[in-house]
Design a protein around this motif. Structure first.
Motif, PDB file in Angstrom:
ATOM      1  N   LYS A   1      10.815  -1.893  -2.102  1.00 36.08           N
ATOM      2  CA  LYS A   1      10.353  -1.026  -3.183  1.00 36.08           C
ATOM      3  C   LYS A   1      11.158  -1.230  -4.459  1.00 36.08           C
ATOM      4  CE  LYS A   1      10.881   3.427  -2.772  1.00 36.08           C
ATOM      5  NZ  LYS A   1      10.721   4.812  -2.398  1.00 36.08           N
TER       6      LYS A   1
ATOM      7  N   GLN B   1       3.486   6.245 -14.742  1.00 32.30           N
ATOM      8  CA  GLN B   1       2.820   7.250 -15.560  1.00 32.30           C
ATOM      9  C   GLN B   1       3.819   8.255 -16.118  1.00 32.30           C
ATOM     10  OE1 GLN B   1      -0.189   8.093 -12.349  1.00 32.30           O
ATOM     11  NE2 GLN B   1      -1.458   8.473 -14.156  1.00 32.30           N
TER      12      GLN B   1
ATOM     13  N   TYR C   1       0.877  -2.334 -11.744  1.00 29.46           N
ATOM     14  CA  TYR C   1       1.277  -2.424 -10.335  1.00 29.46           C
ATOM     15  C   TYR C   1       0.648  -3.655  -9.674  1.00 29.46           C
ATOM     16  CZ  TYR C   1       1.685  -1.517  -5.410  1.00 29.46           C
ATOM     17  OH  TYR C   1       1.955  -1.654  -4.080  1.00 29.46           O
TER      18      TYR C   1
ATOM     19  N   LYS D   1       0.836  -1.207   0.000  1.00 34.11           N
ATOM     20  CA  LYS D   1       0.000   0.000   0.000  1.00 34.11           C
ATOM     21  C   LYS D   1       0.869   1.255   0.000  1.00 34.11           C
ATOM     22  CE  LYS D   1      -4.013  -1.958   2.302  1.00 34.11           C
ATOM     23  NZ  LYS D   1      -4.787  -1.986   3.546  1.00 34.11           N
ATOM     24  N   ASN D   2       1.958   1.238   0.755  1.00 34.40           N
ATOM     25  CA  ASN D   2       2.846   2.401   0.821  1.00 34.40           C
ATOM     26  C   ASN D   2       3.545   2.676  -0.506  1.00 34.40           C
ATOM     27  OD1 ASN D   2       2.218   2.817   3.508  1.00 34.40           O
ATOM     28  ND2 ASN D   2       3.982   1.678   4.257  1.00 34.40           N
TER      29      ASN D   2
ATOM     30  N   LYS E   1      -3.363   6.282 -15.815  1.00 36.15           N
ATOM     31  CA  LYS E   1      -3.479   5.851 -14.422  1.00 36.15           C
ATOM     32  C   LYS E   1      -4.024   4.426 -14.305  1.00 36.15           C
ATOM     33  CE  LYS E   1      -5.108   7.358  -9.935  1.00 36.15           C
ATOM     34  NZ  LYS E   1      -5.721   8.414  -9.172  1.00 36.15           N
TER      35      LYS E   1
ATOM     36  N   GLN F   1      -1.965   1.284 -12.754  1.00 32.53           N
ATOM     37  CA  GLN F   1      -2.467   0.528 -11.598  1.00 32.53           C
ATOM     38  C   GLN F   1      -2.567  -0.959 -11.921  1.00 32.53           C
ATOM     39  OE1 GLN F   1      -6.118   2.612 -10.776  1.00 32.53           O
ATOM     40  NE2 GLN F   1      -5.129   3.952  -9.272  1.00 32.53           N
TER      41      GLN F   1
ATOM     42  N   LYS G   1       2.379   1.838  -3.538  1.00 32.82           N
ATOM     43  CA  LYS G   1       1.466   1.913  -4.670  1.00 32.82           C
ATOM     44  C   LYS G   1       1.453   3.279  -5.352  1.00 32.82           C
ATOM     45  CE  LYS G   1      -3.233   1.223  -6.219  1.00 32.82           C
ATOM     46  NZ  LYS G   1      -4.566   0.763  -5.900  1.00 32.82           N
ATOM     47  N   SER G   2       1.151   4.334  -4.622  1.00 33.08           N
ATOM     48  CA  SER G   2       0.993   5.645  -5.268  1.00 33.08           C
ATOM     49  C   SER G   2       2.299   6.100  -5.921  1.00 33.08           C
ATOM     50  CB  SER G   2       0.488   6.687  -4.274  1.00 33.08           C
ATOM     51  OG  SER G   2       1.421   6.869  -3.231  1.00 33.08           O
ATOM     52  N   GLU G   3       3.407   5.870  -5.260  1.00 33.99           N
ATOM     53  CA  GLU G   3       4.697   6.287  -5.814  1.00 33.99           C
ATOM     54  C   GLU G   3       5.040   5.515  -7.090  1.00 33.99           C
ATOM     55  OE1 GLU G   3       9.401   6.501  -4.510  1.00 33.99           O
ATOM     56  OE2 GLU G   3       7.880   6.102  -2.991  1.00 33.99           O
TER      57      GLU G   3
ATOM     58  N   VAL H   1       2.922   3.894  -9.118  1.00 34.70           N
ATOM     59  CA  VAL H   1       1.963   4.208 -10.175  1.00 34.70           C
ATOM     60  C   VAL H   1       2.339   5.535 -10.825  1.00 34.70           C
ATOM     61  CG1 VAL H   1      -0.449   4.846 -10.620  1.00 34.70           C
ATOM     62  CG2 VAL H   1       0.072   2.803  -9.282  1.00 34.70           C
ATOM     63  N   ARG H   2       2.679   6.533 -10.010  1.00 32.39           N
ATOM     64  CA  ARG H   2       3.119   7.826 -10.568  1.00 32.39           C
ATOM     65  C   ARG H   2       4.386   7.659 -11.400  1.00 32.39           C
ATOM     66  NH1 ARG H   2       1.831   9.928  -5.502  1.00 32.39           N
ATOM     67  NH2 ARG H   2       4.023   9.945  -4.935  1.00 32.39           N
TER      68      ARG H   2
END
Length: 190
Positions: free
Chosen positions: A67, A32, A46, A21-22, A39, A43, A24-26, A28-29
């Motif tokens: 990571k 992109q 990911y 979860k930690n 997006k 995802q 994921k956003s990094e 995915v960005r």
């Protein structure tokens, strides 16, 4: 989430879930920005990477998640998907060229109409640009055509597009697509 392995306890499973979860956003960005995935595609890549990593944890071939390893897995899955998409677009382009030549031949034979065939008369850099444009995804092709062929404003593009809500996002998406188009054009050899 159920236990992933007989060797993994509930706190270890929770730790793996929290780490994913930690990241994921990094990640995915990152996908992109560096690989131009939208997006949803980023995802999906990911999540596919997470499934592979979880399988390796379950088998015991991987002891812990980090990571860097997850990023490398995302890159590999993304690169494979990109190459597959590129192959499909090249096949489509070859089919399109063959079909358009047959159409032009039919026009000439049946009606005596000779149509200018741009593929033979364009200079090398123009052919490269057209080839690179054909490799863009449909969304980028559509937004570039709306702006530069049809002459629409960013606001009009936002009103016509399902994926874009505001004029600012239309402008940002257009700039991203143009940058991606330039990068593809630079990579193509004549």
């Amino acid at each position: 989430m159920k236990k992933q392995s007989k060797n993994m306890s509930d706190p270890e499973v929770s730790k793996v879930e929290e780490a994913m979860k930690n990241f994921k956003s990094e990640l995915v960005r990152f996908l992109q920005k560096h690989y131009y995935w939208d997006k949803h595609e980023a995802q999906t890549i990911y999540h596919d990477a997470c499934l592979l990593v979880l399988q390796q944890l379950k088998k015991g071939s991987l002891q812990e998640i980090n990571k860097a390893y997850l990023l490398k897995t995302c890159k590999n899955i993304g690169a494979n998907a990109y190459r597959k998409g590129l192959r499909e677009k090249k096949q489509f382009l070859a089919y399109w060229i063959e079909t358009s030549k047959a159409y032009l031949d039919t026009l000439y034979k049946n009606y005596g109409v000779s149509v200018f065939e741009p593929e033979e008369h364009l200079e090398v850099h123009a052919r490269k640009a057209l080839r690179a444009f054909s490799m863009l995804d449909e969304k980028c092709q559509q937004i570039i055509q709306l702006k530069y062929v049809n002459g629409h404003s960013h606001k009009a593009i936002a009103n016509q597009s399902v994926h874009i809500n505001t004029a600012d996002s239309a402008k940002t998406t257009l700039n991203r697509c143009l940058k991606y188009w330039r990068n593809l054009n630079n990579k193509i050899t004549s």
